[in-house]
Design a protein around this motif. Structure first.
Motif, PDB file in Angstrom:
ATOM      1  N   ALA A 224       0.791  -1.255  -0.063  1.00 47.29           N
ATOM      2  CA  ALA A 224      -0.067  -0.062   0.016  1.00 47.29           C
ATOM      3  C   ALA A 224       0.755   1.233   0.187  1.00 47.29           C
ATOM      4  N   GLY A 225       0.655   2.062  -0.958  1.00 50.52           N
ATOM      5  CA  GLY A 225       1.435   3.326  -1.148  1.00 50.52           C
ATOM      6  C   GLY A 225       0.407   4.660  -0.743  1.00 50.52           C
ATOM      7  N   GLU A 226       0.980   5.629  -0.620  1.00 52.06           N
ATOM      8  CA  GLU A 226       0.070   7.034  -0.521  1.00 52.06           C
ATOM      9  C   GLU A 226      -0.804   7.327  -1.511  1.00 52.06           C
ATOM     10  N   GLN A 227      -0.426   6.809  -2.752  1.00 48.53           N
ATOM     11  CA  GLN A 227      -1.199   7.372  -3.940  1.00 48.53           C
ATOM     12  C   GLN A 227      -1.844   5.973  -4.494  1.00 48.53           C
ATOM     13  N   GLY A 228      -1.865   4.849  -3.757  1.00 45.36           N
ATOM     14  CA  GLY A 228      -2.414   3.785  -4.467  1.00 45.36           C
ATOM     15  C   GLY A 228      -1.314   2.548  -4.231  1.00 45.36           C
ATOM     16  N   PRO A 229      -1.729   1.464  -4.907  1.00 50.92           N
ATOM     17  CA  PRO A 229      -0.681   0.143  -4.710  1.00 50.92           C
ATOM     18  C   PRO A 229       0.665   0.691  -5.355  1.00 50.92           C
ATOM     19  N   GLU A 230       1.657   0.130  -4.707  1.00 48.15           N
ATOM     20  CA  GLU A 230       2.961   0.265  -5.173  1.00 48.15           C
ATOM     21  C   GLU A 230       3.394  -1.124  -5.271  1.00 48.15           C
ATOM     22  N   PHE A 231       4.778  -1.191  -5.978  1.00 47.09           N
ATOM     23  CA  PHE A 231       5.237  -2.647  -6.581  1.00 47.09           C
ATOM     24  C   PHE A 231       6.520  -2.210  -5.946  1.00 47.09           C
ATOM     25  N   VAL A 232       7.362  -3.145  -5.247  1.00 48.56           N
ATOM     26  CA  VAL A 232       8.682  -2.849  -4.758  1.00 48.56           C
ATOM     27  C   VAL A 232       9.363  -4.265  -5.455  1.00 48.56           C
ATOM     28  N   VAL A 233      10.341  -4.123  -6.133  1.00 41.62           N
ATOM     29  CA  VAL A 233      11.022  -5.221  -7.192  1.00 41.62           C
ATOM     30  C   VAL A 233      12.316  -5.370  -6.423  1.00 41.62           C
ATOM     31  N   ARG A 234      12.595  -6.561  -5.746  1.00 43.73           N
ATOM     32  CA  ARG A 234      13.746  -6.780  -5.016  1.00 43.73           C
ATOM     33  C   ARG A 234      14.832  -7.658  -5.890  1.00 43.73           C
TER      34      ARG A 234
ATOM     35  N   ARG B 134      13.724  -1.342  -6.142  1.00 44.55           N
ATOM     36  CA  ARG B 134      13.108  -0.346  -6.981  1.00 44.55           C
ATOM     37  C   ARG B 134      11.712  -0.574  -6.556  1.00 44.55           C
ATOM     38  N   ARG B 135      11.018   0.694  -6.626  1.00 46.03           N
ATOM     39  CA  ARG B 135       9.529   0.982  -6.352  1.00 46.03           C
ATOM     40  C   ARG B 135       8.840   1.536  -7.469  1.00 46.03           C
ATOM     41  N   PHE B 136       7.599   1.047  -7.767  1.00 51.20           N
ATOM     42  CA  PHE B 136       7.030   1.280  -9.116  1.00 51.20           C
ATOM     43  C   PHE B 136       5.349   1.718  -8.746  1.00 51.20           C
ATOM     44  N   ARG B 137       4.887   2.253  -9.500  1.00 53.24           N
ATOM     45  CA  ARG B 137       3.370   2.380  -9.448  1.00 53.24           C
ATOM     46  C   ARG B 137       3.107   2.516 -11.090  1.00 53.24           C
ATOM     47  N   ILE B 138       1.749   1.780 -11.037  1.00 52.02           N
ATOM     48  CA  ILE B 138       1.259   1.755 -12.497  1.00 52.02           C
ATOM     49  C   ILE B 138       0.764   3.270 -12.704  1.00 52.02           C
ATOM     50  N   ALA B 139       0.999   3.774 -14.207  1.00 51.49           N
ATOM     51  CA  ALA B 139       0.766   4.921 -14.549  1.00 51.49           C
ATOM     52  C   ALA B 139      -0.504   5.111 -14.457  1.00 51.49           C
ATOM     53  N   GLU B 140      -1.118   6.569 -14.250  1.00 48.02           N
ATOM     54  CA  GLU B 140      -2.427   7.000 -13.888  1.00 48.02           C
ATOM     55  C   GLU B 140      -3.308   6.419 -15.216  1.00 48.02           C
TER      56      GLU B 140
ATOM     57  N   ARG C 289      -2.641   3.949 -17.168  1.00 40.65           N
ATOM     58  CA  ARG C 289      -2.442   2.667 -17.131  1.00 40.65           C
ATOM     59  C   ARG C 289      -1.654   2.133 -18.461  1.00 40.65           C
ATOM     60  N   SER C 290      -0.819   3.212 -18.890  1.00 39.65           N
ATOM     61  CA  SER C 290      -0.008   2.727 -20.151  1.00 39.65           C
ATOM     62  C   SER C 290       1.217   2.069 -19.611  1.00 39.65           C
ATOM     63  N   GLY C 291       1.608   1.950 -18.358  1.00 39.08           N
ATOM     64  CA  GLY C 291       2.812   1.347 -18.220  1.00 39.08           C
ATOM     65  C   GLY C 291       3.161   1.500 -16.665  1.00 39.08           C
ATOM     66  N   MET C 292       4.613   1.385 -16.334  1.00 40.77           N
ATOM     67  CA  MET C 292       4.972   1.624 -14.976  1.00 40.77           C
ATOM     68  C   MET C 292       5.548   2.904 -14.860  1.00 40.77           C
ATOM     69  N   VAL C 293       5.768   3.442 -13.491  1.00 38.32           N
ATOM     70  CA  VAL C 293       6.389   4.681 -13.090  1.00 38.32           C
ATOM     71  C   VAL C 293       7.272   4.344 -12.002  1.00 38.32           C
ATOM     72  N   ALA C 294       8.499   4.712 -12.311  1.00 31.30           N
ATOM     73  CA  ALA C 294       9.514   4.604 -10.859  1.00 31.30           C
ATOM     74  C   ALA C 294       9.322   5.610 -10.031  1.00 31.30           C
ATOM     75  N   ILE C 295       9.216   5.238  -8.803  1.00 35.85           N
ATOM     76  CA  ILE C 295       8.703   6.369  -7.909  1.00 35.85           C
ATOM     77  C   ILE C 295       9.891   6.561  -6.831  1.00 35.85           C
ATOM     78  N   ASP C 296      11.146   6.042  -7.327  1.00 39.58           N
ATOM     79  CA  ASP C 296      12.288   6.285  -6.282  1.00 39.58           C
ATOM     80  C   ASP C 296      13.337   6.400  -7.135  1.00 39.58           C
ATOM     81  N   GLY C 297      14.171   7.292  -6.966  1.00 35.58           N
ATOM     82  CA  GLY C 297      15.607   7.569  -7.630  1.00 35.58           C
ATOM     83  C   GLY C 297      15.336   8.743  -8.905  1.00 35.58           C
ATOM     84  N   ALA C 298      16.443   9.237  -9.517  1.00 35.38           N
ATOM     85  CA  ALA C 298      16.338   9.832 -10.256  1.00 35.38           C
ATOM     86  C   ALA C 298      15.948   9.747 -11.868  1.00 35.38           C
TER      87      ALA C 298
END
Length: 118
Positions: free
Chosen positions: A51-61, A68-74, A76-85
């Motif tokens: 659970a993330g602040e803006q909805g489901p997040e996915f932690v790839v180990r 790395r952490r990702f979220r599905i794009a608003e 739904r076109s793909g994934m968005v990285a939510i950590d790092g530059a």
């Protein structure tokens, strides 16, 4: 695109390999990843839905303990990285097509039903 990702996820669920990673939560799903420049894909990463602040997040180990952490794009076109530059680049690859996400020199192949799990 959802149908393509769903088909990939069903095929991916049937695959397994590699060693369990102690840092991943029980029930984490194995996905293919290629970590670093010139690396080949293998079923070496685990992904957890959290659970993330803006909805489901996915932690790839990664096998070495990085993640790395990702979220599905608003849209739904793909994934968005939510950590790092680095931003995530998404593309459909293979036959049947799968969603491949590239961040820096790392690449991940995500199943379509990732957001429907647990």
């Amino acid at each position: 695109m959802r149908v393509v990702v769903l088909a990939f996820s069903l095929a991916l669920t049937a695959c397994s390999g590699g060693e369990e990673q102690p840092q991943a939560a029980p029930g984490a799903s194995r996905i293919e990843c290629a970590l670093g420049e010139g690396s080949d894909f293998g079923p070496d990463c685990l992904v957890e839905k959290v659970a993330g602040e803006q909805g489901p997040e996915f932690v790839v180990r990664h096998p070495g303990g990085q993640f790395r952490r990702f979220r599905i794009a608003e849209n739904r076109s793909g994934m968005v990285a939510i950590d790092g530059a680095d931003e995530a680049a998404n593309e459909l690859v293979g036959e049947p097509p799968v969603l491949q996400v590239t961040v820096g020199t790392d690449r991940y192949r995500f199943p379509a039903d990732l957001d429907a799990r647990r």
